[in-house]
Design an enzyme around this catalytic site. Structure first.
Site, mmCIF file in Angstrom:
data_model
loop_
_atom_site.group_PDB
_atom_site.id
_atom_site.type_symbol
_atom_site.label_atom_id
_atom_site.label_comp_id
_atom_site.label_asym_id
_atom_site.label_seq_id
_atom_site.Cartn_x
_atom_site.Cartn_y
_atom_site.Cartn_z
ATOM 1 N N HIS A 292 44.943 5.398 -35.562
ATOM 2 C CA HIS A 292 46.220 5.142 -36.228
ATOM 3 C C HIS A 292 47.305 6.080 -35.702
ATOM 4 C CE1 HIS A 292 43.616 3.219 -39.194
ATOM 5 N NE2 HIS A 292 44.671 2.788 -39.860
ATOM 6 N N ASN A 323 40.625 11.940 -32.663
ATOM 7 C CA ASN A 323 41.040 11.192 -33.854
ATOM 8 C C ASN A 323 40.445 11.761 -35.134
ATOM 9 O OD1 ASN A 323 42.068 9.030 -35.447
ATOM 10 N ND2 ASN A 323 40.143 7.921 -35.200
ATOM 11 N N GLU A 426 59.920 16.125 -25.159
ATOM 12 C CA GLU A 426 60.995 15.354 -24.530
ATOM 13 C C GLU A 426 60.821 15.309 -23.012
ATOM 14 O OE1 GLU A 426 64.931 15.463 -27.351
ATOM 15 O OE2 GLU A 426 64.774 16.971 -25.775
ATOM 16 N N PHE A 433 64.987 13.294 -29.105
ATOM 17 C CA PHE A 433 64.759 13.335 -30.538
ATOM 18 C C PHE A 433 65.927 13.948 -31.305
ATOM 19 C CE2 PHE A 433 60.579 13.568 -28.462
ATOM 20 C CZ PHE A 433 59.993 12.434 -28.997
#
Length: 452
Positions: A292, A323, A426, A433
């Site tokens: 997710h 995860n 970035e 952002f």
């Protein structure tokens, strides 16, 4: 996503605080609510100058994150003297310019924000914003002439009343050989109207309140940066990778409830017709989890909220230990911050190609090449005490947690090992952002590395 705001508009139910839980919406209410939210603000363009390169002032076109731009008497600067919020910004001298070679579609009340500063120890210069409504054939000045006299990034804001296709041109008009830096160009449109029963600014709790990092748009002409509003989170989907570029969401106490995990992994039928739909079984035998981006645990207020997180457009092929250990630890910690009286804005994503799952060895794609395995998985978390007017409450000392992990099964289980700066993310992704946050605050937040 702002249930108090939505129900206050549609049902006139009692909404005394923007942070309280509300019942689920009917389909009609949901559709109307989404339309109402979209009238507040839609990000049309975000350009942080983090991708592309041009080392000479001679006029030439360069492909940036948002598309092709022509830089005349201008280059992409990344030296110590270039003022920038990430690793690069545009540097313009003489009467140079920075101009779009593509159109965006403006709507009512379009707002354009551009960061600017003096280069190095140069003296002041002035510049103007011009727009074209006919594909670059002719241009008209917008707003007033801007004087750049600061050595730190300042934000210039322009309002545009034109609707339809527009393109922008930043033009330096005085100062001779003195140079200016231009960074973080953003364009948003929307009426900003509606009712906000909580008393906060329009947009509080919106999943994209802090900005659209790479200018994703809900248009099939942008298949690899396709904006999707999933009600409980927002994603920029990449059709060719079969995964999201990033997912953005807000968490407050009313999002955390007792709804059990639905586990209903499924294809996302909302994808445009003809696009490949990643299936529930697409990761089977690959050695990677269906990882997710927006976690199930962040959406336990209702069955609908939890179920939304099991759409395959919210998944990436994630190494099991990455995860189940490293990211699970960070996700649990994030929810503990919410339980302690905070609200958080989160954006997570992945980049690169090639991860190592439980089968061993580097894997670049799975599902017959339909899904790309990323090399890295990242997340940015902005932490605020519960309250209203969220943007105005963000300061240079607001806590920001940024991590960037390798997508490998030999990963350290402690997420704190992988803390980094937003600037670093970035540079790795080419995104920009925090476009909604004032420039001076944004610069400070991006360079900090969390150590709490």
């Amino acid at each position: 996503m702002k249930h108090c705001y939505v129900l206050g508009m549609l049902c006139l139910v009692l909404a005394s605080c923007k942070k309280e839980a509300q019942p689920e919406l009917t389909e009609h209410q949901h559709n109307s609510a989404v339309a109402a939210i979209h009238t507040e603000s839609t990000q049309l363009l975000t350009e942080g100058l983090e991708t592309g390169s041009k080392g000479a002032y001679a006029s030439a076109s360069v492909t940036l994150g948002s598309g092709s731009w022509t830089l005349d008497e201008a280059l992409i600067g990344n030296s110590a003297a270039d003022v920038k919020s990430g690793s690069q910004s545009a540097r313009i001298r003489n009467t140079g310019s920075l101009s779009m070679n593509f159109n965006i579609t403006a709507g009512d009340s379009t707002t354009i924000k551009i960061d600017h500063a003096k280069y190095g120890s140069d003296a002041s210069s002035t510049w103007q914003l011009w727009i074209s409504t006919n594909g670059g054939t002719s241009y008209t000045q917008v707003g007033s002439t801007i004087t750049t006299s600061s050595s730190t990034l300042q934000t210039a804001t322009f309002q545009v009343t034109n609707t339809g296709n527009i393109r922008l041109s930043v033009r330096k008009i005085s100062g001779g050989t003195n140079r200016i830096n231009i960074d973080n160009i953003s364009v948003s449109t929307g009426t900003g109207g509606g009712t906000n029963p909580g008393g906060g600014t329009a947009g509080d709790d919106s999943h994209l309140l802090l900005g659209n990092p790479n200018g994703a748009v809900a248009n099939i002409t942008s298949p690899n940066n396709y904006l999707m509003d999933q009600t409980y989170y927002t994603i920029a989907y990449n059709r060719d990778r079969g995964t999201p570029n990033w997912v953005s969401w807000h968490i407050q106490s009313s999002d955390i409830g007792s709804t059990p995990r639905t586990n209903d992994f499924r294809a996302d039928s909302a994808l445009p017709s003809g696009w490949y739909q990643v299936q529930n079984s697409s990761y089977s035998g690959s050695g990677f989890d269906r990882g997710h981006n927006c976690p199930s645990g962040d959406r336990t207020s209702s069955t609908a909220a939890n179920s939304s997180t099991f759409l395959m457009t919210n998944m990436i092929p994630q190494a099991p230990n990455n995860n189940q250990q490293t990211w699970e630890g960070l996700e649990s910690y994030t929810r503990s911050l919410v339980s302690a009286g905070n609200e958080v804005y989160v954006i997570a994503g992945s980049y690169g190609t090639g991860g190592t799952g439980s089968n061993g060895g580097v894997t670049n794609t799975i599902n017959n090449g339909n899904v790309t395995v990323p090399s890295n998985v990242w997340k940015i978390i902005v932490v605020l005490p519960n309250g209203n007017n969220d943007i105005s409450r963000i300061t240079s000392t607001t806590r920001v947690i940024a991590i960037n992990t390798p997508n490998t099964n030999t990963i350290n289980s402690d997420w704190k090992t992988y803390r980094t700066s937003v600037n670093s993310i970035e540079t790795a992704t080419g995104y920009s952002f925090f476009a909604s946050i004032p420039a001076t605050i944004r610069t400070a937040l991006k360079q900090n590395v969390d150590n709490q």
